[in-house]
Write a protein that holds these residues in place. Structure first.
Motif, short mmCIF file in Angstrom:
data_model
loop_
_atom_site.label_atom_id
_atom_site.label_comp_id
_atom_site.label_asym_id
_atom_site.label_seq_id
_atom_site.Cartn_x
_atom_site.Cartn_y
_atom_site.Cartn_z
N ASN A 131 -37.44 8.58 -4.53
CA ASN A 131 -36.36 8.51 -3.71
C ASN A 131 -36.62 8.52 -2.31
O ASN A 131 -35.45 8.84 -1.57
N ASN A 132 -37.89 8.45 -1.83
CA ASN A 132 -37.92 8.56 -0.36
C ASN A 132 -37.39 7.62 0.69
O ASN A 132 -37.27 7.67 1.77
N ASP A 133 -36.89 6.44 -0.10
CA ASP A 133 -36.33 5.38 0.53
C ASP A 133 -34.98 5.37 0.82
O ASP A 133 -34.09 4.50 1.35
N GLU A 134 -34.36 6.79 0.37
CA GLU A 134 -33.06 6.72 0.44
C GLU A 134 -32.67 7.84 1.29
O GLU A 134 -32.95 9.02 1.56
N ILE A 135 -31.55 7.62 2.15
CA ILE A 135 -30.82 8.58 3.01
C ILE A 135 -29.80 9.52 2.30
O ILE A 135 -29.70 10.87 2.32
N MET A 136 -29.09 8.98 1.44
CA MET A 136 -27.73 9.52 0.84
C MET A 136 -27.40 8.41 -0.26
O MET A 136 -27.57 7.64 -0.31
N LEU A 137 -26.90 9.33 -1.14
CA LEU A 137 -26.07 8.68 -2.22
C LEU A 137 -24.65 8.86 -2.38
O LEU A 137 -24.10 10.15 -2.06
N VAL A 138 -24.02 8.14 -2.35
CA VAL A 138 -22.69 8.13 -2.42
C VAL A 138 -21.70 7.91 -3.58
O VAL A 138 -22.17 6.73 -4.39
N LYS A 139 -21.10 8.88 -4.16
CA LYS A 139 -20.39 8.74 -5.32
C LYS A 139 -18.92 8.68 -5.12
O LYS A 139 -18.45 9.48 -4.56
N LEU A 140 -18.28 8.02 -5.97
CA LEU A 140 -16.74 8.06 -6.21
C LEU A 140 -16.28 8.15 -7.65
O LEU A 140 -16.71 7.62 -8.43
N ARG A 141 -15.17 8.96 -7.77
CA ARG A 141 -14.61 9.06 -9.18
C ARG A 141 -13.07 8.62 -8.54
O ARG A 141 -12.63 9.04 -7.65
N TYR A 142 -12.19 8.11 -9.66
CA TYR A 142 -10.95 7.54 -9.52
C TYR A 142 -10.45 7.19 -10.91
O TYR A 142 -11.02 7.14 -11.84
N LYS A 143 -9.11 7.25 -10.93
CA LYS A 143 -8.44 7.07 -12.20
C LYS A 143 -7.53 5.74 -11.97
O LYS A 143 -6.93 5.72 -11.12
N SER A 144 -7.30 5.18 -13.18
CA SER A 144 -6.40 4.03 -13.32
C SER A 144 -4.79 4.77 -12.92
O SER A 144 -4.83 5.95 -13.20
N PRO A 145 -3.92 4.09 -12.39
CA PRO A 145 -2.47 4.97 -12.22
C PRO A 145 -2.20 5.49 -13.46
O PRO A 145 -1.29 6.44 -13.44
N GLN A 146 -2.15 5.04 -14.56
CA GLN A 146 -1.63 5.46 -15.96
C GLN A 146 -2.71 6.23 -16.71
O GLN A 146 -2.37 6.62 -18.12
N SER A 147 -3.82 6.50 -16.33
CA SER A 147 -4.72 7.08 -16.97
C SER A 147 -5.31 8.56 -16.58
O SER A 147 -4.86 8.95 -15.28
N SER A 148 -5.97 9.44 -17.30
CA SER A 148 -6.01 10.83 -16.98
C SER A 148 -7.64 11.04 -17.27
O SER A 148 -8.03 12.01 -16.72
N THR A 149 -8.27 10.03 -17.32
CA THR A 149 -9.71 9.96 -17.53
C THR A 149 -10.35 9.06 -16.30
O THR A 149 -10.07 8.02 -16.04
N SER A 150 -11.20 9.74 -15.46
CA SER A 150 -11.91 9.07 -14.26
C SER A 150 -13.17 8.17 -14.58
O SER A 150 -13.81 8.21 -15.70
N LYS A 151 -13.24 7.27 -13.59
CA LYS A 151 -14.42 6.27 -13.57
C LYS A 151 -15.30 6.70 -12.48
O LYS A 151 -14.63 7.16 -11.37
N LEU A 152 -16.62 6.26 -12.52
CA LEU A 152 -17.49 6.62 -11.63
C LEU A 152 -18.26 5.48 -11.15
O LEU A 152 -18.49 4.47 -11.64
N ILE A 153 -18.39 5.33 -9.54
CA ILE A 153 -18.90 4.47 -8.82
C ILE A 153 -19.85 4.90 -8.00
O ILE A 153 -19.84 6.22 -7.43
N THR A 154 -21.32 4.52 -7.98
CA THR A 154 -22.59 5.10 -7.07
C THR A 154 -22.84 4.04 -6.25
O THR A 154 -22.94 2.91 -6.71
N GLY B 210 0.83 -1.10 0.01
CA GLY B 210 -0.07 -0.02 -0.01
C GLY B 210 0.90 1.25 0.02
O GLY B 210 0.39 2.22 -0.63
N THR B 211 2.20 1.18 0.57
CA THR B 211 2.93 2.15 0.75
C THR B 211 3.40 2.60 -0.65
O THR B 211 3.58 3.98 -1.20
N LEU B 212 3.87 1.58 -1.50
CA LEU B 212 4.58 1.89 -2.78
C LEU B 212 3.93 1.91 -3.85
O LEU B 212 4.01 2.22 -4.78
N PHE B 213 2.70 0.84 -3.91
CA PHE B 213 2.01 0.50 -5.13
C PHE B 213 0.73 1.25 -5.40
O PHE B 213 -0.20 0.52 -4.65
N THR B 214 0.56 2.10 -6.23
CA THR B 214 -0.90 2.73 -6.16
C THR B 214 -1.57 1.98 -7.38
O THR B 214 -1.16 1.66 -8.32
N ILE B 215 -2.86 1.74 -7.02
CA ILE B 215 -3.81 0.94 -7.74
C ILE B 215 -5.00 1.65 -8.20
O ILE B 215 -5.66 1.60 -9.25
#
Length: 670
Positions: free
Chosen positions: A571-594, A483-488
């Motif tokens: 959407n009344n059965d939802e408290i909150m929506l969690v969204k995450l964006r990330y890039k692969s180590p060699q990429s400049s374009t992000s991907k979305l997770i919800t 985890g210290t040295l290898f970024t995923i």
């Protein structure tokens, strides 16, 4: 005219002369015996041991497995005499004992048996060697001259923004140690610390994240953080008998010091997302929401080759035992994990920067260790020049599909040369875009510059750890090495949208210096945090449900005139929506997770998991240390209750250590 001497007087004189002569005769006999023995040992030591001798090969095995310091240039190529053999063996004894004190499993039983056999065979040479050095064979068991001086530490309690510079360093005098500390006790103690006359430690100001009204600010956006420096630095203060300055306490780093039992990701995603809701322990009217990310663990065989440039501060401020000497021992632990496909370069800076070791294969451990051992502290600090040289060498040896990283070890006291924060961060940002990341390892006390080092690591797409003991070095550079040295995944951002029909207010616990503008979430040019192989990341929200009359004073904002705050019924059965964006180590374009959290999770009275109980214990402790206005009914007993109930297996003992620190803090605070 002569006078006869009485016989009784002669008897007395004879006895007196005999008494005086006995020591001289004994000394002469002893010297003759010592000379004969020394000559015998000298003749014995001159015997040569051929390269193919079993004992020679056994020593080669130890040197290779434990990176023992080899002081004999022709070792492994030519025969050596018994004295040379003993010198190398003595280095292996020191290295292996040091590793055993950290974790006995680091030394195999077979190697331990080899060591004991060689120690028995070369006992006379080892004894002579250590008599000359004036120390025991196990040099790690001795206490340095500096550490044995009479020391004084402060046990005063530091509160608020009070700087440690204003605290007296003469509250309690500790007696000089008369004998080495036992291995059992040494593992639990911080490295010997040398007094400093002035304390100029620096921490950036942190103001707790406030509660926000959902109908006006439904979005919360921040960058993830996997740094752990704050926890080990806080531990250092507590072990010294004082509470840390509140600005040294970054709650997210305390929480993320510990790993949690989140599931491994499935498919191509680099991390999984886990959410959980329970009552906020410090204010049962409120809810505590945990968002956990778990990075995918990479197998050793799948790890890319590494191009590592160690950038070591050898300025005069690094001369203390808990600085450069600890840096050297820490880096040796990392060297032991290098593979033949890895390359290491060693750069130093002090007044001027210099190349100590050119790019060297990871299987040449003895060569790397020897270069590390040659480092000496002295001079002023040209940090900017050193970083420029380190990045230049990293670029020259760039591995297109590998891990390219500069590892900076320093107390952060850049005071000469191009060292402005703005210039350094611009350089680091530029190199980050070229695929060269920065890991920062902090050391020492007295003039420690925490704020500057955290900023450098954040800008360098790397992580930041504070190393106060060899055990902490083992955690960061051996146990958590992947985890210290290898970024995923890089530039990982979280954005949470709260449903105003279910939540009236919320606040993010910690991450104060990682908060982003809402529009930054979709901006792929905006830098954010990184997740390494096997890393877990935890974020906590304190949430006030709608309809709850909280005892916390919420911000007063006039109702909006033109905005529709009603949420569609779908959407009344939802408290909150969690969204995450990330890039692969060699990429400049992000991907979305919800991922959504349902109202059922918000209302159901489920038994909280060990993970959320322990994470809430650490967060509660952080709020106490920061004397947060949001700590509610938090106290040390509540922290210990939560931590004990959520401790779980704790195979590494880190959670048990936390509970001990809480008890020690309680004693200091009373």
């Amino acid at each position: 005219m002569s006078y006869p001497i009485p016989s009784k007087l002669w008897q007395r004189v004879s006895i007196l002369l005999l008494i005086l002569l006995i020591p001289s005769v004994g000394t002469a006999i002893f010297r003759q015996s010592w000379t004969v023995t020394a000559l015998a040992n000298q003749n014995n030591s001159s015997q040569t041991i051929p390269v193919n001798h079993p004992e020679y090969k056994a020593l080669q095995t130890l040197v290779k497995n434990y990176s023992c310091l080899v002081s004999v240039p022709h070792f492994e190529k030519l025969p050596i005499n018994r004295t040379e053999f003993a010198n190398i063996l003595n280095a292996c004894i020191s290295q292996i004992n040091q590793l055993s004190n950290i974790d006995s499993s680091l030394v195999s039983k077979a190697d331990q048996k080899i060591l004991e056999s060689l120690k028995k065979e070369f006992a006379p040479e080892l004894a002579t060697l250590n008599i000359k050095k004036g120390e025991f064979a196990d040099s790690s068991d001795t206490v340095t001259a500096e550490a044995t001086r009479q020391r004084k530490v402060s046990v005063g309690v530091i509160r608020g923004n009070q700087s440690t510079a204003n605290m007296p360093l003469n509250s309690i005098a500790l007696p000089m140690m008369a004998k080495p500390i036992s291995p059992q006790n040494r593992r639990a103690l911080p490295e010997p610390e040398i007094r400093t006359k002035f304390n100029t430690e620096n921490y950036n100001r942190i103001d707790d994240n406030p509660f926000k009204i959902v109908r006006n600010q439904p979005l919360s956006t921040f960058s993830i953080d996997v740094d752990t420096a704050s926890y080990s630095n806080v531990r250092r203060f507590i072990n010294q008998g004082q509470l840390p300055p509140k600005d040294a306490v970054r709650i997210e780093e305390l929480v993320n010091y510990f790993s949690y039992d989140y599931p491994q990701p499935q498919g191509e995603r680099p991390f999984s997302v886990t959410t959980e809701v329970t009552k906020a322990p410090w204010n049962p009217q409120h809810k505590l929401v945990q968002v956990g990310l778990q990075g995918k663990s990479l197998e050793t065989k799948n790890l890319p080759p590494s191009n590592l440039v160690f950038l070591i501060d050898v300025s005069g401020s690094m001369g203390q035992q808990n600085k450069l000497p600890l840096v050297q021992r820490s880096l040796k632990l990392l060297v032991n994990k290098l593979r033949p496909e890895d390359k290491v370069t060693l750069v130093v800076y002090a007044g001027n920067a210099g190349l100590v070791l050119p790019p060297t294969s990871g299987d040449e451990k003895s060569k790397i260790i020897t270069a590390i051992d040659r480092l000496r502290a002295g001079g002023s600090t040209a940090g900017g020049e050193g970083i420029e040289l380190a990045y230049r060498i990293a670029k020259q040896n760039f591995l297109k599909s590998g891990n390219n990283r500069v590892i900076l070890a320093t107390d952060g006291d850049f005071n000469v040369g191009v060292s402005s924060d703005a210039e350094l961060t611009r350089l680091i940002e530029q190199k980050r875009e070229q695929g060269i990341f920065l890991t920062v390892l902090g050391f020492g006390t007295g003039n420690y510059k925490d704020g500057k080092m955290e900023q450098l690591a954040n800008q360098g797409n790397g992580n930041y750890a504070y190393i106060d003991t060899l055990s902490e070095a083992n955690k960061v550079l051996v146990h958590d090495i992947r985890g210290t040295l290898f970024t995923i995944a890089k530039d990982v951002k979280i954005q949470v949208e709260f449903n105003p029909q279910k939540v009236q207010a919320y606040r993010l616990i910690g991450y104060e210096n990682r908060v982003l503008e809402n529009q930054d979430f979709n901006d792929d040019k905006k830098d954010a945090g990184e997740i390494g192989s096997g890393h877990s990341v935890t974020a906590l929200y304190e949430v006030i449900p709608t309809g709850v009359e909280s005892n916390v004073k919420l911000p007063s904002v006039d109702p909006l005139r033109y905005q529709n705050v009603n949420t569609p019924n779908a959407n009344n059965d939802e408290i909150m929506l969690v969204k995450l964006r990330y890039k692969s180590p060699q990429s400049s374009t992000s991907k979305l997770i919800t991922q959504t959290i349902k109202a059922l999770d918000f209302q159901a009275e489920k038994n909280p998991s060990n993970d959320i109980k322990f994470a809430s214990a650490v967060a509660t402790f952080g709020m106490i240390l920061r004397d947060s206005e949001y700590k509610g009914n938090a106290n040390y007993n509540l922290v210990k209750q939560l931590a004990n109930s959520g401790k779980g297996e704790d195979s590494e003992g880190y959670r048990s250590e936390f509970i001990r620190l809480v008890s020690l803090s309680q004693a200091i605070d009373n």
